[in-house]
Design a protein around this motif. Sequence first.
Motif, mmCIF file in Angstrom:
data_model
loop_
_atom_site.group_PDB
_atom_site.id
_atom_site.type_symbol
_atom_site.label_atom_id
_atom_site.label_comp_id
_atom_site.label_asym_id
_atom_site.label_seq_id
_atom_site.Cartn_x
_atom_site.Cartn_y
_atom_site.Cartn_z
ATOM 1 N N ALA A 89 45.611 40.599 37.606
ATOM 2 C CA ALA A 89 44.790 41.323 36.635
ATOM 3 C C ALA A 89 45.385 42.692 36.319
ATOM 4 O O ALA A 89 45.382 43.126 35.158
ATOM 5 C CB ALA A 89 43.366 41.478 37.175
ATOM 6 N N LEU A 90 45.891 43.376 37.336
ATOM 7 C CA LEU A 90 46.480 44.697 37.092
ATOM 8 C C LEU A 90 47.753 44.582 36.263
ATOM 9 O O LEU A 90 47.999 45.412 35.373
ATOM 10 C CB LEU A 90 46.747 45.397 38.422
ATOM 11 N N LEU A 91 48.558 43.565 36.531
ATOM 12 C CA LEU A 91 49.759 43.358 35.723
ATOM 13 C C LEU A 91 49.384 43.019 34.286
ATOM 14 O O LEU A 91 50.007 43.520 33.329
ATOM 15 C CB LEU A 91 50.605 42.242 36.329
ATOM 16 N N TYR A 92 48.378 42.192 34.115
ATOM 17 C CA TYR A 92 47.893 41.838 32.783
ATOM 18 C C TYR A 92 47.419 43.089 32.034
ATOM 19 O O TYR A 92 47.737 43.287 30.852
ATOM 20 C CB TYR A 92 46.752 40.832 32.917
ATOM 21 N N ALA A 93 46.684 43.967 32.728
ATOM 22 C CA ALA A 93 46.193 45.193 32.100
ATOM 23 C C ALA A 93 47.355 46.094 31.684
ATOM 24 O O ALA A 93 47.349 46.669 30.589
ATOM 25 C CB ALA A 93 45.265 45.936 33.068
ATOM 26 N N THR A 116 56.289 40.324 24.209
ATOM 27 C CA THR A 116 55.358 41.061 25.067
ATOM 28 C C THR A 116 54.000 40.379 25.106
ATOM 29 O O THR A 116 53.358 40.292 26.158
ATOM 30 C CB THR A 116 55.199 42.507 24.555
ATOM 31 N N ALA A 117 53.552 39.870 23.956
ATOM 32 C CA ALA A 117 52.275 39.155 23.908
ATOM 33 C C ALA A 117 52.320 37.882 24.745
ATOM 34 O O ALA A 117 51.374 37.563 25.466
ATOM 35 C CB ALA A 117 51.921 38.818 22.460
ATOM 36 N N ALA A 118 53.422 37.151 24.669
ATOM 37 C CA ALA A 118 53.558 35.923 25.459
ATOM 38 C C ALA A 118 53.537 36.239 26.948
ATOM 39 O O ALA A 118 52.913 35.526 27.748
ATOM 40 C CB ALA A 118 54.847 35.205 25.078
ATOM 41 N N LEU A 119 54.220 37.319 27.340
ATOM 42 C CA LEU A 119 54.256 37.702 28.748
ATOM 43 C C LEU A 119 52.869 38.133 29.232
ATOM 44 O O LEU A 119 52.445 37.774 30.336
ATOM 45 C CB LEU A 119 55.264 38.834 28.939
ATOM 46 N N ALA A 120 52.150 38.883 28.389
ATOM 47 C CA ALA A 120 50.794 39.301 28.762
ATOM 48 C C ALA A 120 49.887 38.087 28.918
ATOM 49 O O ALA A 120 49.121 37.981 29.893
ATOM 50 C CB ALA A 120 50.232 40.255 27.718
ATOM 51 N N PRO A 125 44.357 36.664 34.140
ATOM 52 C CA PRO A 125 43.755 36.232 35.404
ATOM 53 C C PRO A 125 42.657 35.197 35.187
ATOM 54 O O PRO A 125 41.870 35.324 34.242
ATOM 55 C CB PRO A 125 43.181 37.531 35.979
ATOM 56 N N PRO A 126 42.578 34.174 36.034
ATOM 57 C CA PRO A 126 41.548 33.126 35.887
ATOM 58 C C PRO A 126 40.204 33.583 36.439
ATOM 59 O O PRO A 126 39.725 33.101 37.468
ATOM 60 C CB PRO A 126 42.127 31.962 36.701
ATOM 61 N N LEU A 127 39.579 34.513 35.746
ATOM 62 C CA LEU A 127 38.329 35.099 36.240
ATOM 63 C C LEU A 127 37.171 34.111 36.206
ATOM 64 O O LEU A 127 36.353 34.063 37.127
ATOM 65 C CB LEU A 127 37.994 36.339 35.414
ATOM 66 N N GLY A 128 37.083 33.329 35.123
ATOM 67 C CA GLY A 128 36.005 32.339 35.042
ATOM 68 C C GLY A 128 36.081 31.304 36.157
ATOM 69 O O GLY A 128 35.093 31.069 36.860
ATOM 70 N N PRO A 129 37.239 30.648 36.341
ATOM 71 C CA PRO A 129 37.348 29.677 37.429
ATOM 72 C C PRO A 129 37.068 30.289 38.797
ATOM 73 O O PRO A 129 36.438 29.660 39.643
ATOM 74 C CB PRO A 129 38.802 29.202 37.323
ATOM 75 N N THR A 130 37.527 31.515 39.012
ATOM 76 C CA THR A 130 37.317 32.122 40.324
ATOM 77 C C THR A 130 35.845 32.453 40.546
ATOM 78 O O THR A 130 35.318 32.261 41.646
ATOM 79 C CB THR A 130 38.175 33.393 40.469
ATOM 80 N N MET A 131 35.156 32.934 39.506
ATOM 81 C CA MET A 131 33.733 33.228 39.660
ATOM 82 C C MET A 131 32.957 31.959 39.942
ATOM 83 O O MET A 131 32.054 31.946 40.778
ATOM 84 C CB MET A 131 33.199 33.914 38.397
#
Length: 425
Positions: A89-93, A116-120, A125-131
Amino acid sequence: MSASATRPSYAAVLRTPHARGAFLAALVARLSYGTVSLALMLTVTRATGSYTVAGTVMALFGATGVFLSPYRAALVDRHGPRRALLPMALLYAVLLCVLAAVARTPGTPAAVIAATAALAGACTPPLGPTMRAVWAALLPGRALLQRAYSLDGVAEELLFVTGPLLVGVVVGVASPAVGVLLSALLVAVGTVAFVLSPATEALRPVRRAAQAVEPASRRGTGRALRQPVLVAAAVGLTLSGVELLVVAFAGHRHLGDSAVAWVLAALSAGSAVGGLVNGAVAWSAPARVRLPFLAGGFGLAVAAAGFAPGPGVLVAALVCAGLFVAPALTTTYLIADEAAEPGFRVRAGAWVNTAVNAGTSAGAAATGLLVERLPLPVCFAVSGAVAVAAALVPGHGRRKGPEPDRAGDGTAPARRHSRAGAPEA
């Protein structure tokens, strides 16, 4: 008082120790997914003056985000939320901040913005699956888990309604790039709060040896996931097709863009109501039996919407169609949770989530081709037929086990495994 000692309800779900804080933190992080698409599209469009470049950037951002989702979920299964989800998540941000900067810089090559968009997108982060994995680990019965998934689905629906509105407020006082930076801030702050919640401690990493699943068991899991994955893809495809068809309906009748917004809001409202009702009912039929009826009902309601003589009837028809959307998707996640092997639950949910998103991407493109060649009622019928066809996919359980908590009293023992995770925007 524990959730297991009370009657299953949404209140009982939120009274589960640490669940409310983790859920709210995850929603803050997931709000980023409701804001980033519009903010990024506006940023790139204004910076380059090219809709082609903006469309390409969004396609790459979405494609890497969707199709790499199961692999990112595997990292969470293997290493746990703190070691995998937080760095991701921090890398994504950070990459969103870089993307906002390069998109605003005059003269930046389109290829650099797209890369850059593709890399982002690849780091989303898979927040929905993790929640949803946290819900499954915390709650002691299938009745409570059904309510949690319904609550989660409705909340997610609202995030994708409020996210663009929030971006609209931002661009009224600042540049669209500020909306991208806001998305980065939301995902960073929300994820930090989420992974630091005691609730995520239930998702301990599974040892590598515990993840060595026999080939026969893998095939069984694959068969068990076939029905929810295909239905989720079909619902996503039909749903995105309906959105484009509503635009075409309004265009043919010269209703204006505001009418489109109201009709689609009615669809979302129906979905929210359906999700809450579905979660509150103590169903006697298993999830695999309910799913075909939900998918079929959605498809038939969409097909019927094609015969609407005016916007009022169309709104009513799409409210009815929406009543099936959140229940169908919630049920696919429940089935994925049942099918998951120990240590694979985040991935199982991520496959369903990937299917929804892939179907959504394909649906708009396919419907766009149909609208130019067929009468609008036929397009509605074809779109609805996709969901009806998915209802015919047979369901296969992975293994026999204890009967689900059908009485609705929430007292069935929890399905605990000696594994790292539990189940998935």
